[in-house]
Design an enzyme around this catalytic site. Sequence first.
Site, short mmCIF file in Angstrom:
data_model
loop_
_atom_site.label_atom_id
_atom_site.label_comp_id
_atom_site.label_asym_id
_atom_site.label_seq_id
_atom_site.Cartn_x
_atom_site.Cartn_y
_atom_site.Cartn_z
N HIS A 1 46.82 43.22 35.39
CA HIS A 1 45.66 42.61 36.02
C HIS A 1 45.01 41.54 35.16
O HIS A 1 43.88 41.12 35.40
CB HIS A 1 44.66 43.67 36.48
CG HIS A 1 44.98 44.16 37.86
ND1 HIS A 1 46.26 44.14 38.36
CD2 HIS A 1 44.21 44.65 38.85
CE1 HIS A 1 46.25 44.60 39.60
NE2 HIS A 1 45.02 44.92 39.93
N ASP B 1 33.93 47.10 36.87
CA ASP B 1 33.55 47.04 38.29
C ASP B 1 34.67 47.57 39.18
O ASP B 1 34.43 48.04 40.29
CB ASP B 1 33.29 45.59 38.71
CG ASP B 1 32.05 45.03 38.06
OD1 ASP B 1 31.25 45.82 37.53
OD2 ASP B 1 31.89 43.79 38.07
N GLU C 1 23.32 44.45 36.98
CA GLU C 1 24.19 43.27 37.07
C GLU C 1 23.43 42.17 37.80
O GLU C 1 22.24 42.32 38.11
CB GLU C 1 25.51 43.58 37.78
CG GLU C 1 26.49 44.36 36.93
CD GLU C 1 27.95 44.16 37.32
OE1 GLU C 1 28.25 43.34 38.21
OE2 GLU C 1 28.81 44.86 36.73
P1 FAD Z 1 47.18 44.39 31.56
O1 FAD Z 1 46.73 43.15 32.21
O2 FAD Z 1 48.46 44.93 32.00
O3 FAD Z 1 47.22 44.19 29.97
C1 FAD Z 1 46.20 43.48 29.30
C2 FAD Z 1 46.55 43.29 27.82
O4 FAD Z 1 46.51 44.55 27.17
C3 FAD Z 1 47.96 42.75 27.59
O5 FAD Z 1 47.96 41.97 26.43
C4 FAD Z 1 48.78 44.01 27.39
O6 FAD Z 1 49.93 43.75 26.62
C5 FAD Z 1 47.79 44.90 26.67
N1 FAD Z 1 47.97 46.33 26.99
C6 FAD Z 1 48.06 46.90 28.21
N2 FAD Z 1 48.19 48.23 28.07
C7 FAD Z 1 48.18 48.48 26.75
C8 FAD Z 1 48.29 49.66 25.96
N3 FAD Z 1 48.44 50.87 26.52
N4 FAD Z 1 48.24 49.55 24.61
C9 FAD Z 1 48.08 48.34 24.02
N5 FAD Z 1 47.99 47.20 24.70
C10 FAD Z 1 48.03 47.27 26.05
N6 FAD Z 1 37.37 43.81 33.11
C11 FAD Z 1 36.17 44.29 32.71
O7 FAD Z 1 35.94 44.47 31.52
N7 FAD Z 1 35.20 44.57 33.63
C12 FAD Z 1 35.40 44.44 34.96
O8 FAD Z 1 34.51 44.72 35.75
C13 FAD Z 1 36.67 43.98 35.40
N8 FAD Z 1 36.93 43.85 36.72
C14 FAD Z 1 38.16 43.42 37.12
C15 FAD Z 1 38.42 43.33 38.48
C16 FAD Z 1 39.67 42.93 38.93
C17 FAD Z 1 39.93 42.83 40.39
C18 FAD Z 1 40.65 42.56 37.97
C19 FAD Z 1 41.98 42.06 38.43
C20 FAD Z 1 40.39 42.63 36.62
C21 FAD Z 1 39.15 43.07 36.18
N9 FAD Z 1 38.85 43.18 34.82
C22 FAD Z 1 37.63 43.65 34.42
C23 FAD Z 1 39.79 42.70 33.80
C24 FAD Z 1 40.60 43.81 33.19
O9 FAD Z 1 39.83 44.53 32.27
C25 FAD Z 1 41.80 43.20 32.48
O10 FAD Z 1 42.65 42.64 33.42
C26 FAD Z 1 42.51 44.19 31.60
O11 FAD Z 1 43.59 43.51 31.04
C27 FAD Z 1 42.98 45.48 32.27
O12 FAD Z 1 44.01 45.30 33.15
P2 FAD Z 1 45.40 46.09 33.04
O13 FAD Z 1 45.18 47.53 32.82
O14 FAD Z 1 46.17 45.67 34.23
O15 FAD Z 1 46.02 45.48 31.70
#
Ligand code: FAD
Length: 531
Positions: free
Chosen positions: A102, A173, A289
Amino acid sequence: MAETYRISSSFMVKFITSRSLSTVGKSKTPTRSLTAKLTNKLLTDPESITMASTDFGNIVQEIPLGILQPSCCEEIVDLVRAAYSDDNSSVLFPIAARGRGHSVRGQALARGGVVVDMTSLASKQGGTGGGAAIAVSWSALLGHYADVGGGQIWRDLLEETLGHGLAPVSWTDYLYLTVGGTLSNGGISGQTFRYGPQISNVHEMDVITGTEELMTCSPNENPELFYSVLGGLGQFGIITRARIALDRAPKRVKWVRMLYSDFSAFTRDQEHLISKNGRDQDNALDYVEGLLLMHQGPPDSWRSSFFPESDHLQIASLMDRHKIIYCLEVVKYYDDLTQNTVNKDLENLFQGLSHIPEFTFQKDVAYVDFLDRVREGELKLQVKDRWDVPHPWLNLFVPKSRISDFNDGVFKSIVLKRNITTGTVLIYPMNRNKWDDRMSVVVPDEDVFYFVGFLHSSGFDDWQEFDLQNKELLQFCEDAGIEVKQYLPHFGSEREWMRHFGSKWRLFQERKDQFDPKMVFAPGQKIFDSN
Ligand code: FAD
């Protein structure tokens, strides 16, 4: 620099199918040192490759060699081992942990490398589709806590902990994000002003480092690794377990929105409300917020529908008159014990606020429905095919002392002039003393700073227009000397990363040398040249 394309996922499937898969990422012949067992485990079919080649942003594409769906942590350690040449002098292929992908700028991608699907590990450890591997415990030292896999989704953690009458205190969120993914960034929402970001609510983690070790870390055990990993953008290792702080779960929430036409009244009220932030303080809100309402978008957005249909016309005419309306959004939790006092508490908290009195809207919903509010919007957009589109987001932390200049120069000038904002624009303050400076994350150097998020959705052909707006407003901040910090940062050069980290850059580099000296992890962040 990451290559950018404007092509859809279905095109990518055809594109990859039409190439010989054996040539994908072949330049470094990485499979040489993969054990046969691991090679067999790598997914290389076009659908899997396509899925791991892009992210929620739909802007960057990087084709990996394969995807590992580990069933245990040892398989990830084996993978890290296999990533080095036999004499350990070089990296044969990079590795990116992927939560739900994400990110919006390719941060979880690995060109010519291996993407580790952490949700698969989570489902084998329990969670979605699996048994109950989230362990809820209590200790005299820590109180209630949950041990949870790095690939677990926060929504699953909520479900499991609610069964014990408990819940984490700090949220995002949107709940369909992984624990490892948000802990690698910060994890912020309206609770942050009071409870701190998610990274301030972790007691302990297990991390697989670039030195091929599975290490447990906490403020007392391997503290350097602990603080490096929190907000560390995946640079120091892969989080396989986190111990998350829990508290008693409330049952319901009073959820209130108030409208303002005057920005300084809006921020003054927000700052007043977040000044009451003691964790055990009764006369404090639980969530603060704010968002912008502009004609470029309807009053209700994908983040949550809130305003009654019958009020939309009235709100629209207010937007007509003022061009931008500022919407304060607050929540107070309650349960059986406090249900008789919550309204009085809110009344006291709202005394002296300067919103437009006739534009106050209130809802009373179950705690879980409030936390999961974005899901409804997501499902609606999915049905309309408008979820899986480009997301040229820009997220910033802005120092409180310059938020008024930001309003004048960005919202009232650039954003209104360009007239393209169709997504949500969030704005809310938080207290710096709830963040720990030993962690890798970077925030402005002021007691209070604002989060401003431009959550744009665009078409596949026009995301560049949003990017131009992003660039223009960053340039405005630069010229006006507003020292913003990017959240979920994305930069094109090491020089920009050095600026972003400022005085923390040297420490960040030293930590990289210590825990991932060959720079195998999270190449999609594009921090180090060799990535
Ligand atoms: P990924 O996008 O898959 O990974 C993000 C990064 O972390 C990459 O560099 C990856 O290599 C690394 N990573 C992933 N897993 C691990 C692990 N287990 N160990 C070490 N590194 C790892 N963020 C907020 O703070 N507040 C919000 O309210 C918020 N709302 C959102 C709403 C939506 C609809 C979306 C799409 C995103 C939102 N985000 C928010 C952003 C979100 O926190 C980031 O996208 C974050 O990266 C988490 O997504 P993910 O778990 O898919 O991680």
